[in-house]
Design an enzyme around this catalytic site. Structure first.
Site, PDB file in Angstrom:
ATOM      1  N   ASP A 132       0.845  -1.194   0.000  1.00 59.75           N
ATOM      2  CA  ASP A 132       0.000   0.000   0.000  1.00 59.75           C
ATOM      3  C   ASP A 132       0.886   1.253   0.000  1.00 59.75           C
ATOM      4  O   ASP A 132       1.687   1.440  -0.902  1.00 59.75           O
ATOM      5  CB  ASP A 132      -0.937  -0.080   1.214  1.00 59.75           C
ATOM      6  CG  ASP A 132      -2.013   0.978   1.264  1.00 59.75           C
ATOM      7  OD1 ASP A 132      -3.144   0.695   0.833  1.00 59.75           O
ATOM      8  OD2 ASP A 132      -1.729   2.089   1.749  1.00 59.75           O
ATOM      9  N   ASP A 266      -8.687  -7.724  -3.363  1.00 58.97           N
ATOM     10  CA  ASP A 266      -8.538  -6.365  -2.823  1.00 58.97           C
ATOM     11  C   ASP A 266      -9.314  -5.369  -3.674  1.00 58.97           C
ATOM     12  O   ASP A 266      -9.120  -5.292  -4.891  1.00 58.97           O
ATOM     13  CB  ASP A 266      -7.050  -6.007  -2.790  1.00 58.97           C
ATOM     14  CG  ASP A 266      -6.755  -4.699  -2.082  1.00 58.97           C
ATOM     15  OD1 ASP A 266      -7.694  -4.055  -1.578  1.00 58.97           O
ATOM     16  OD2 ASP A 266      -5.569  -4.324  -2.040  1.00 58.97           O
ATOM     17  N   GLY A 292      -7.893 -10.458   0.731  1.00 58.96           N
ATOM     18  CA  GLY A 292      -8.103  -9.062   0.422  1.00 58.96           C
ATOM     19  C   GLY A 292      -6.871  -8.192   0.620  1.00 58.96           C
ATOM     20  O   GLY A 292      -5.734  -8.630   0.397  1.00 58.96           O
ATOM     21  N   HIS A 293      -7.120  -6.956   1.072  1.00 64.19           N
ATOM     22  CA  HIS A 293      -6.102  -5.910   1.122  1.00 64.19           C
ATOM     23  C   HIS A 293      -4.958  -6.258   2.078  1.00 64.19           C
ATOM     24  O   HIS A 293      -3.788  -6.210   1.702  1.00 64.19           O
ATOM     25  CB  HIS A 293      -6.779  -4.606   1.550  1.00 64.19           C
ATOM     26  CG  HIS A 293      -5.908  -3.398   1.484  1.00 64.19           C
ATOM     27  ND1 HIS A 293      -5.363  -2.929   0.314  1.00 64.19           N
ATOM     28  CD2 HIS A 293      -5.491  -2.536   2.461  1.00 64.19           C
ATOM     29  CE1 HIS A 293      -4.653  -1.835   0.559  1.00 64.19           C
ATOM     30  NE2 HIS A 293      -4.706  -1.586   1.859  1.00 64.19           N
ATOM     31  N   PHE A 294      -5.297  -6.580   3.312  1.00 64.74           N
ATOM     32  CA  PHE A 294      -4.269  -6.921   4.297  1.00 64.74           C
ATOM     33  C   PHE A 294      -4.022  -8.433   4.269  1.00 64.74           C
ATOM     34  O   PHE A 294      -4.324  -9.159   5.211  1.00 64.74           O
ATOM     35  CB  PHE A 294      -4.676  -6.439   5.693  1.00 64.74           C
ATOM     36  CG  PHE A 294      -4.484  -4.963   5.884  1.00 64.74           C
ATOM     37  CD1 PHE A 294      -3.223  -4.397   5.934  1.00 64.74           C
ATOM     38  CD2 PHE A 294      -5.576  -4.117   5.998  1.00 64.74           C
ATOM     39  CE1 PHE A 294      -3.035  -3.026   6.099  1.00 64.74           C
ATOM     40  CE2 PHE A 294      -5.403  -2.745   6.168  1.00 64.74           C
ATOM     41  CZ  PHE A 294      -4.133  -2.201   6.221  1.00 64.74           C
TER      42      PHE A 294
END
Length: 318
Positions: A132, A266, A292-294
């Site tokens: 990120d 994500d 997903g994102h994390f």
């Protein structure tokens, strides 16, 4: 009789030694993680550090809205072979969060601060784990010192415009017109529901995600003045996009060994941002994970062994 007893005792002693050795192998030494602070540019910058001072360095660069806290479980799995350094940017985690009117919250500034920290710690060559916000921080660092980057681990960290899809439309509107209305429209990105969303969206089994994550992050986001810090950074993220060609040129010219471990579900940095890396880094190892994102919170059991194997192979000559 005595002649028979002595060999038996020796045999029992040898078995006991073997058993003790087996227990040591089954229960390896747990690395100690140090929690330290360095004052840089008038700001106390917090960082976690573990591992031998003469081991190859791995720098872990966190994303929004978290901190080095996101690496708390990964660090012990690396620190037996590597010197691991994980800083908190100003305004995040345990680092100072000076008023946004007196301190420049920009990705260029963050990269300079991390550069200064690594210099003080004597880390002149390092592998980078970028996630990120950590991607533009790490890639700006790579542009400053390309010869220092020994490897890349990319986890949902963007360097291609293909990765900036619908989620980014309100942020792009803010880049184009930093009006009060466009700024306030992004307040939802620091709201509790959004913080939780970042951890659970795209995760098949939410019981794998520790709810302390979003509660910890939200408590820090809710500090007085922190909302403006984050809104400043949303605006400044737009300065990274014109650097994407330079980041890509670094990849092509230097071909750092690269491992891509990407949560393919994500919403923020979708898999469309992962595939273009292979244009410039054709030898990169890519793993699109069902999360997903994390991704590290959900798939530590997958990512850590992949990362250990990759680092052991890639840094063996460093």
């Amino acid at each position: 009789m005595t002649d028979l007893i002595v060999p038996a005792l020796l045999s029992a002693s040898a078995l006991a030694i073997q058993a003790a050795a087996s227990r040591r192998l089954a229960h390896p030494t747990i690395p100690v993680i140090h929690h330290r602070t360095a004052t840089i540019d008038g700001v106390d910058v917090f960082y976690r550090e573990a591992g031998s001072a003469d081991a190859p360095v791995v720098v872990l660069l966190h994303g929004f809205p978290t901190s080095s806290h996101m690496f708390r479980n990964l660090i012990p799995l690396l620190a037996d072979h590597y010197r691991v350094i994980a800083p908190d940017y100003p305004g995040f985690g345990e680092s100072d969060a000076p008023d946004h009117k007196t301190f420049a919250y920009t990705f260029a500034h963050f990269a300079n601060i991390v550069d200064e920290l690594l210099g003080r710690l004597g880390a002149t060559r390092y592998a980078l784990y970028v996630m990120d916000y950590g991607a533009p921080v790490g890639y700006r660092l790579a542009l400053k010192h390309p010869e220092r980057v020994t490897a890349l681990v990319v986890q949902n960290g963007n360097a291609y415009e293909e990765g900036l899809l619908a989620f980014w439309d309100p942020i792009k509107a803010y880049w184009a017109d930093d009006s009060k209305a466009n700024r306030e429209a992004l307040s939802v990105l620091v709201a509790p529901g959004t913080t939780r969303f970042q951890y659970v969206d795209g995760v098949a089994d939410v019981s794998r995600i520790d709810p302390d994550n979003w509660r910890h992050d939200q408590a820090l986001l809710d500090r007085p003045g922190n909302k403006d810090i984050q809104l400043d950074l949303f605006r400044d993220y737009g300065t990274n996009v014109p650097l994407y060609p330079a980041f890509q040129a670094f990849f092509r010219a230097h071909q750092p060994p690269t491992l891509i471990v990407w949560g393919r579900n994500d919403t923020i940095f979708p898999a469309e941002g992962a595939h273009p890396y292979l244009r410039d880094l054709p030898d990169a190892e890519m793993h699109l994970l069902d999360t997903g994102h994390f991704a590290l919170e959900d798939k530590l059991d997958v990512i850590a062994p992949l990362m250990r194997d990759f680092l052991d192979r890639s840094l063996s000559s460093h």
